[in-house]
Design an enzyme around this catalytic site. Structure first.
Site, mmCIF file in Angstrom:
data_model
loop_
_atom_site.group_PDB
_atom_site.id
_atom_site.type_symbol
_atom_site.label_atom_id
_atom_site.label_comp_id
_atom_site.label_asym_id
_atom_site.label_seq_id
_atom_site.Cartn_x
_atom_site.Cartn_y
_atom_site.Cartn_z
ATOM 1 N N LYS A 52 -18.382 14.791 -28.188
ATOM 2 C CA LYS A 52 -18.054 15.517 -26.962
ATOM 3 C C LYS A 52 -18.974 15.087 -25.823
ATOM 4 O O LYS A 52 -18.528 14.901 -24.686
ATOM 5 C CB LYS A 52 -18.153 17.034 -27.198
ATOM 6 N N GLN A 96 -20.467 25.339 -30.581
ATOM 7 C CA GLN A 96 -19.828 24.640 -31.698
ATOM 8 C C GLN A 96 -19.764 25.545 -32.931
ATOM 9 O O GLN A 96 -20.745 26.137 -33.328
ATOM 10 C CB GLN A 96 -20.628 23.361 -32.020
ATOM 11 N N ASP A 119 -12.997 26.495 -24.348
ATOM 12 C CA ASP A 119 -12.282 26.449 -25.631
ATOM 13 C C ASP A 119 -11.065 27.381 -25.612
ATOM 14 O O ASP A 119 -10.213 27.319 -26.488
ATOM 15 C CB ASP A 119 -13.208 26.926 -26.772
#
Ligand code: NAD
Length: 285
Positions: A52, A96, A119
């Site tokens: 990422k 994460q 997200d």
């Protein structure tokens, strides 16, 4: 033989369009910024975070990594999220998953400011997706829609079957297909007649997490098959949920693993970060 959908290629196109967007934003004095928080030393999470960060750098997005030890307390993690919520150069926050045992992931997600929730896991964003009034789409399901479009698959009016009902893939996937006017069935571990239901699908999406779960006898000839699963085969090689070698022979199009849905997830995260930066700067997203 099925058309193999090139997730890497489609993702590269999305990333290039994000890069162009970022360039234009920078000319307006706005540099999109993403904070990535990783807790503990899970090797898969480390790989995801590294990928990422690399993708951000290539797109011109500023990124910061916060690597915390597995011993981090809930209060410390919440404090960091609060700090990032107020940090001006950060437009998107990604924590994460999975978090180490003992940390409450739901509470962390709910603490992220919805406008920085790239997200799209915050209940406010989940609700927005439900009613079809959203800023961010959840990255993996949004990536699947892009892949279907790239392959010229018409969703409207089609029988769409999603195997899996998780909050991060199955449920939002079903909702996005519904927004595209698909007729959607969600299957899960308690579903009866899974094979018959799947055989009725024009579009079959597998998000189970079990290798060789979708066999050729579950697939309608000519169906579009999207494999979200990430598993390891008996030799430790990456594979999806679909028996690719057999299903490829009867599907009209199919995504490989690796090189299918995976690359799209990161591309859509970059897209969401740019959207967040635009919204937070009063620009049209
Ligand atoms: P999950 O474990 O939360 O959900 C799995 C789902 O499969 C559950 O809803 C369960 O009901 C269903 N299921 C289990 N056994 C079943 C059975 N016998 N019949 C029918 N349904 C059954 O997993 P998840 O987070 O949704 O992820 C699913 C897979 O997708 C995993 O392999 C994960 O690694 C992968 N994934 C990939 C990406 C990507 O970017 N490619 C992103 C997220 C998740």
């Amino acid at each position: 033989m099925a058309q193999i959908i090139d997730g890497k290629g489609v993702a590269a196109n999305v990333r290039e369009s994000v890069r162009e967007d970022v360039e234009a934003l920078k000319k307006n004095g706005v540099t999109p910024g993403l904070a990535v928080v990783i807790v503990g030393d899970d090797p898969a999470s480390r790989t995801y975070v590294n990928n990422k960060k690399k993708a951000c750098a290539q797109a011109g997005i500023y990124s910061e990594e916060y690597a915390l030890p597995a011993t981090t307390s809930q209060a410390e993690l919440m404090e960091l999220v609060d700090k990032l919520n107020h940090k001006k150069d950060i437009n998107g926050i990604l924590v994460q998953s999975p978090l180490p045992k003992g940390l409450d992931e739901t509470a962390v997600v709910e603490a992220i400011a919805p406008e920085k929730d790239v997200d799209a896991f915050h209940p406010s964003n989940v609700g927005r997706i439900m009613i079809g009034n959203f800023h961010f789409l959840p990255c993996t399901p949004a990536g699947v829609i892009e892949l279907l479009k790239s392959a010229g698959v018409e969703i409207s009016g089609k029988n769409c079957v999603v195997i899996g009902r998780s909050n991060i893939v199955g449920k939002p996937m079903a909702m996005l297909l519904l927004h595209q006017n698909g007729t959607v069935t969600i299957c899960h571990s308690k579903t009866h007649n899974l094979k018959e239901i799947c055989r009725n699908a024009d579009i079959l999406i597998a998000a189970v997490g079990r290798r060789h779960f979708v066999t050729a006898d579950m697939v309608k000839p000519g169906a579009a098959v999207i494999d979200v699963g990430i598993n390891r085969d008996e030799n430790g090689k990456l594979c999806g949920d679909v028996d690719f070698a057999e299903v490829e022979k009867i599907a009209s199009c199919i995504t490989p693993v690796p090189g299918g849905v995976g690359p799209m997830t990161i591309a859509m995260l970059l897209r969401n970060t740019v959207t967040a930066a635009k919204l937070q700067n009063g620009l049209e997203a």
